[in-house]
Write a protein that holds these residues in place. Structure first.
Motif, PDB file in Angstrom:
ATOM      1  N   THR A   1      73.180 -14.169  53.636  1.00  0.00           N
ATOM      2  CA  THR A   1      72.571 -13.163  52.769  1.00  0.00           C
ATOM      3  C   THR A   1      73.394 -11.876  52.807  1.00  0.00           C
ATOM      4  OG1 THR A   1      70.354 -14.082  53.100  1.00  0.00           O
ATOM      5  CG2 THR A   1      70.493 -11.805  52.320  1.00  0.00           C
ATOM      6  N   ILE A   2      73.863 -11.512  53.993  1.00  0.00           N
ATOM      7  CA  ILE A   2      74.681 -10.301  54.127  1.00  0.00           C
ATOM      8  C   ILE A   2      76.059 -10.503  53.504  1.00  0.00           C
ATOM      9  CG2 ILE A   2      75.802  -8.754  55.787  1.00  0.00           C
ATOM     10  CD1 ILE A   2      73.480  -9.436  57.727  1.00  0.00           C
ATOM     11  N   GLU A   3      76.680 -11.645  53.803  1.00  0.00           N
ATOM     12  CA  GLU A   3      78.042 -11.915  53.341  1.00  0.00           C
ATOM     13  C   GLU A   3      78.085 -12.340  51.879  1.00  0.00           C
ATOM     14  OE1 GLU A   3      82.315 -12.687  54.317  1.00  0.00           O
ATOM     15  OE2 GLU A   3      80.762 -11.200  54.603  1.00  0.00           O
ATOM     16  N   GLY A   4      77.003 -12.993  51.440  1.00  0.00           N
ATOM     17  CA  GLY A   4      76.940 -13.445  50.052  1.00  0.00           C
ATOM     18  C   GLY A   4      77.312 -14.900  49.861  1.00  0.00           C
ATOM     19  N   HIS A   5      77.913 -15.509  50.870  1.00  0.00           N
ATOM     20  CA  HIS A   5      78.316 -16.916  50.813  1.00  0.00           C
ATOM     21  C   HIS A   5      78.532 -17.417  52.246  1.00  0.00           C
ATOM     22  CE1 HIS A   5      82.397 -15.545  51.723  1.00  0.00           C
ATOM     23  NE2 HIS A   5      82.237 -14.649  50.760  1.00  0.00           N
ATOM     24  N   PRO A   6      78.546 -18.740  52.434  1.00  0.00           N
ATOM     25  CA  PRO A   6      78.680 -19.284  53.787  1.00  0.00           C
ATOM     26  C   PRO A   6      80.107 -19.549  54.245  1.00  0.00           C
ATOM     27  CG  PRO A   6      78.120 -21.043  52.279  1.00  0.00           C
ATOM     28  CD  PRO A   6      78.171 -19.776  51.451  1.00  0.00           C
ATOM     29  N   ASP A   7      81.091 -19.218  53.426  1.00  0.00           N
ATOM     30  CA  ASP A   7      82.465 -19.666  53.680  1.00  0.00           C
ATOM     31  C   ASP A   7      82.970 -19.378  55.089  1.00  0.00           C
ATOM     32  OD1 ASP A   7      82.255 -20.341  51.075  1.00  0.00           O
ATOM     33  OD2 ASP A   7      83.888 -19.106  50.343  1.00  0.00           O
ATOM     34  N   ASN A   8      82.764 -18.175  55.586  1.00  0.00           N
ATOM     35  CA  ASN A   8      83.293 -17.832  56.909  1.00  0.00           C
ATOM     36  C   ASN A   8      82.216 -17.718  57.973  1.00  0.00           C
ATOM     37  OD1 ASN A   8      85.956 -17.654  55.927  1.00  0.00           O
ATOM     38  ND2 ASN A   8      85.613 -15.565  55.246  1.00  0.00           N
ATOM     39  N   VAL A   9      81.039 -17.206  57.592  1.00  0.00           N
ATOM     40  CA  VAL A   9      80.000 -17.013  58.596  1.00  0.00           C
ATOM     41  C   VAL A   9      79.438 -18.339  59.118  1.00  0.00           C
ATOM     42  CG1 VAL A   9      79.336 -14.699  57.837  1.00  0.00           C
ATOM     43  CG2 VAL A   9      78.247 -16.701  56.788  1.00  0.00           C
ATOM     44  N   ALA A  10      79.362 -19.346  58.257  1.00  0.00           N
ATOM     45  CA  ALA A  10      78.791 -20.635  58.683  1.00  0.00           C
ATOM     46  C   ALA A  10      79.610 -21.295  59.787  1.00  0.00           C
ATOM     47  CB  ALA A  10      78.630 -21.567  57.482  1.00  0.00           C
ATOM     48  N   PRO A  11      80.934 -21.428  59.652  1.00  0.00           N
ATOM     49  CA  PRO A  11      81.700 -22.012  60.766  1.00  0.00           C
ATOM     50  C   PRO A  11      81.709 -21.120  62.002  1.00  0.00           C
ATOM     51  CG  PRO A  11      83.173 -21.319  58.990  1.00  0.00           C
ATOM     52  CD  PRO A  11      81.777 -21.246  58.450  1.00  0.00           C
ATOM     53  N   ALA A  12      81.606 -19.800  61.814  1.00  0.00           N
ATOM     54  CA  ALA A  12      81.551 -18.912  62.981  1.00  0.00           C
ATOM     55  C   ALA A  12      80.274 -19.142  63.780  1.00  0.00           C
ATOM     56  CB  ALA A  12      81.652 -17.453  62.547  1.00  0.00           C
ATOM     57  N   ILE A  13      79.190 -19.456  63.095  1.00  0.00           N
ATOM     58  CA  ILE A  13      77.917 -19.714  63.768  1.00  0.00           C
ATOM     59  C   ILE A  13      77.866 -21.123  64.342  1.00  0.00           C
ATOM     60  CG2 ILE A  13      75.423 -20.023  63.376  1.00  0.00           C
ATOM     61  CD1 ILE A  13      75.657 -17.761  61.272  1.00  0.00           C
ATOM     62  N   LEU A  14      78.301 -22.093  63.562  1.00  0.00           N
ATOM     63  CA  LEU A  14      78.138 -23.497  63.936  1.00  0.00           C
ATOM     64  C   LEU A  14      79.336 -24.093  64.665  1.00  0.00           C
ATOM     65  CD1 LEU A  14      76.506 -24.754  60.610  1.00  0.00           C
ATOM     66  CD2 LEU A  14      75.337 -24.063  62.715  1.00  0.00           C
ATOM     67  N   GLY A  15      80.534 -23.565  64.399  1.00  0.00           N
ATOM     68  CA  GLY A  15      81.744 -24.138  64.985  1.00  0.00           C
ATOM     69  C   GLY A  15      82.260 -25.315  64.189  1.00  0.00           C
TER      70      GLY A  15
END
Length: 215
Positions: free
Chosen positions: A44-58
């Motif tokens: 929601t903050i970033e606007g898309h999952p491109d970078n935050v998703a792998p940073a969270i999940l690995g």
């Protein structure tokens, strides 16, 4: 907050800050957030999952926005090295986005989508030759941004000569990333140092499989 991720280089420094902030709040507030809850906040903050998703999940993560909710699928990335060639100049995401077209012709868009789909299929089935070819056939952003990153073409050419899997523009640039077998890294870096490039750093990066962790 201290980070060793170079800023405005296409390496996800802003995304890592978002993920770190959410995890700090999670720990200090004893919020007990699930990974999916962290993902929703971060996207929601970033606007898309491109970078935050792998940073969270690995590991390798592919995600999108589905009717206002962000979905992400985690998969294994092969045991290859990632060599980051980080130029000495910065490239703001906003500037890099400005060179992208607002529209694509239908045939270009469908071809670009089929390239992305074939890349994922090749990756998950272990066909790394096809995977590498698909990475370098991107039609969505590299054709428009490569003029802003003159290092891309010579590094890609060298990668072919050194037997790399693929070379691509990292994020919005200007970092150029090369996927290569571990046994070929030393020779590739040695050859890199022989060509005249405006590089600030050459870093060998490995895949983190667990995502965000508290040490």
């Amino acid at each position: 907050m201290i980070t060793d991720i170079p800023m405005t280089r296409g390496l996800g420094s802003s995304s890592s800050a978002i993920v770190a902030g959410i995890e700090l709040a999670n720990q200090l507030g004893n919020l007990k957030l699930s990974n999916d809850e962290k993902l929703q906040f971060a996207c929601t903050i970033e606007g898309h999952p491109d970078n935050v998703a792998p940073a969270i999940l690995g590991n390798l993560v592919i995600g999108t926005n589905v009717n206002g909710r962000f979905s992400a699928v985690k998969a294994n990335f092969p045991n290859f090295a990632l060599v980051a060639c980080i130029p000495s100049y910065e490239l703001k995401t906003s500037e890099s986005r400005n060179v992208l077209p607002r529209k694509l012709e239908f045939n270009i868009a469908t071809h670009a989508s089929s390239v992305s789909n074939t890349f994922v299929a090749a990756l998950l089935t272990g066909d790394y030759k096809i995977m590498g070819q698909m990475i370098e056939l991107d039609q969505f952003h590299e054709p428009f941004r490569q003029a802003m990153v003159p290092e891309l073409k010579p590094i890609r050419k060298l990668g072919h000569r050194c037997g790399a899997i693929a070379t691509y523009l990292s994020g919005a640039g200007p970092t150029v990333m090369t996927i290569i077998e571990n046994k070929k890294v030393d020779n590739f870096i040695s050859e890199l140092k022989k060509i005249s490039l405006s590089l600030e750093q050459i870093k060998i990066i490995s895949i983190v499989h667990d995502g965000v962790t508290v040490m």
